[in-house]
Write a protein that holds these residues in place. Structure first.
Motif, PDB file in Angstrom:
ATOM      1  N   HIS A  73      32.274  -4.993   6.353  1.00 59.87           N
ATOM      2  CA  HIS A  73      32.759  -6.270   5.830  1.00 59.87           C
ATOM      3  C   HIS A  73      31.624  -7.268   5.627  1.00 59.87           C
ATOM      4  N   SER A  74      30.457  -7.039   6.284  1.00 62.25           N
ATOM      5  CA  SER A  74      29.332  -7.935   6.022  1.00 62.25           C
ATOM      6  C   SER A  74      28.020  -7.271   6.418  1.00 62.25           C
ATOM      7  N   MET A  75      26.957  -7.660   5.708  1.00 63.96           N
ATOM      8  CA  MET A  75      25.617  -7.215   6.078  1.00 63.96           C
ATOM      9  C   MET A  75      24.629  -8.346   5.819  1.00 63.96           C
ATOM     10  N   HIS A  76      23.671  -8.506   6.724  1.00 59.92           N
ATOM     11  CA  HIS A  76      22.688  -9.578   6.649  1.00 59.92           C
ATOM     12  C   HIS A  76      21.298  -8.947   6.709  1.00 59.92           C
ATOM     13  N   ILE A 116       9.642  -2.709   7.009  1.00 59.52           N
ATOM     14  CA  ILE A 116       9.576  -3.385   5.713  1.00 59.52           C
ATOM     15  C   ILE A 116      10.887  -4.093   5.383  1.00 59.52           C
ATOM     16  N   PHE A 117      11.971  -3.698   6.083  1.00 56.46           N
ATOM     17  CA  PHE A 117      13.290  -4.245   5.773  1.00 56.46           C
ATOM     18  C   PHE A 117      14.167  -4.042   6.990  1.00 56.46           C
ATOM     19  N   THR A 118      14.989  -5.030   7.308  1.00 57.55           N
ATOM     20  CA  THR A 118      15.904  -4.889   8.436  1.00 57.55           C
ATOM     21  C   THR A 118      17.250  -5.521   8.097  1.00 57.55           C
ATOM     22  N   THR A 119      18.312  -4.936   8.612  1.00 54.38           N
ATOM     23  CA  THR A 119      19.653  -5.470   8.357  1.00 54.38           C
ATOM     24  C   THR A 119      20.562  -5.235   9.556  1.00 54.38           C
TER      25      THR A 119
END
Length: 369
Positions: A73-76, A116-119
């Motif tokens: 339902h959500s990702m940041h 390099i990327f985190t969520t």
């Protein structure tokens, strides 16, 4: 080598975007480790890989660790370093929480040991809200329908992208207030997403497409010159040089038909072709002779709220509307609403980006955050 394992043949039963976003699970090392199965796209002029790929593949990795009755339902997300398309990416999923109604996963994308990327991604159990619900949703604005078979990238390049897009005219484009304008486009995955991909494939595809022209909204509403020097001979662009050459060779009527450019960009292209100076529009903030030019534009973070995660198809036309409430201090914020073609709000996205103008004292150098 751009992948850890040799890429398998393209699966003809899958759409282009499914093939592109496929992951290999590294069972023998750790069941929560994944890697990209195919090389990732590095857009011309960009500092690294297309950000939508990292967004989509981290979501795909997390979805593989969650029970089937749970849906995102959500990702940041945060873009930490520019991704290198020549190096494999390792995705590590951390199982932060597995509750009765909600599941939380954190995913890090790493290259050469560096993040390099985190969520952080949250999943909710289907139908856990109860029988009686509080409900409301904004309506899709009245806009022209998408035209089947059209793409806003010229046809020689269209098959390189796993999705199609059609920009339509900016709402309120003549306003002197950038925050009142809305950039709009239709998007959809190219081909047909396979039944085997399930709703997870449609969610990953939407996540991939959500980064299309996103932070670029700020440049568009400010009518910033994106094509470098006003001299045709010395022109330098942050888009593909081949595309720019074709734009310069097109007639005004052809430029209007392809839908790739806004009205003011068509006029600027015409001036460049005719050797006319490209001047700034008169305003209290733009009193220099040359039109302000984007010096650096990079996404910093990206959030997606999925409102109807199992009720849409990413291979059918979706309408995206983007607006920016604020820009300043070298950054800008953009909101995006994504609707199904029948008018349902299926996702809301937010992105902050680094937006710096080219300064008169700038000298060529590598940009660093």
């Amino acid at each position: 080598m751009s992948t850890l394992i040799r890429p398998p043949p393209v699966n003809p039963s899958q759409s282009a975007i499914e093939n592109l976003l496929e992951l290999t699970q590294l069972h023998d090392i750790d069941p929560d480790l994944f890697t990209n199965r195919r090389p990732l796209w590095h857009p011309p002029g960009a500092r690294g890989i297309y950000g939508g790929a990292a967004i989509a593949q981290t979501l795909s990795a997390a979805q593989k660790t969650v029970p089937p009755e749970f849906t995102v339902h959500s990702m940041h997300c945060y873009f930490v370093l520019a991704g290198n398309s020549d190096i494999p990416i390792i995705y590590h999923v951390e199982r932060v929480r597995s509750g009765k109604s909600f599941v939380t996963r954190t995913v890090q994308a790493r290259q050469r040991g560096k993040v390099i990327f985190t969520t952080t991604i949250s999943f909710v159990r289907q139908n856990s809200g109860g029988e009686r619900l509080v409900k409301h949703a904004v309506e899709k604005p009245p806009v022209p329908d998408a035209v089947e078979g059209m793409d806003d990238i010229d046809q020689d390049r269209s098959t390189e992208r796993p999705f199609q897009s059609q920009r339509i005219e900016i709402y309120n484009d003549d306003s002197p207030h950038p925050h009142t304008k809305k950039c709009r486009q239709w998007i959809k995955a190219r081909g047909t997403i396979s039944p085997a991909g399930g709703h997870e494939a449609h969610l990953a595809a939407l996540a991939y497409m959500s980064d299309s022209y996103f932070v670029g909204t700020i440049a568009r509403v400010h009518k910033l010159w994106r094509f470098g020097s006003s001299s045709k001979a010395n022109i330098k662009s942050n888009i593909d040089d081949k595309v720019l050459k074709k734009l310069l060779a097109m007639s005004d009527s052809d430029l209007k038909r392809i839908g790739f450019l806004d009205k003011h960009e068509i006029e600027l292209i015409r001036k460049v072709k005719n050797g006319e100076p490209v001047e700034a529009e008169s305003s209290s903030e733009q009193n220099t002779e040359e039109k302000p030019e984007v010096g650096m534009m990079v996404s910093l973070d990206h959030a997606i709220y999925f409102h109807d995660p199992r009720g849409f198809r990413a291979d059918e036309w979706m309408f995206a509307e983007m607006e920016t409430p604020w820009a300043g201090d070298g950054r800008g914020l953009v909101f995006q609403k994504i609707f199904s073609s029948d008018g349902r709000l299926i996702a809301t996205c937010v992105q902050e980006g680094l937006v710096r103008l080219k300064q008169s004292t700038d000298t060529p150098r590598e940009s660093k955050l």
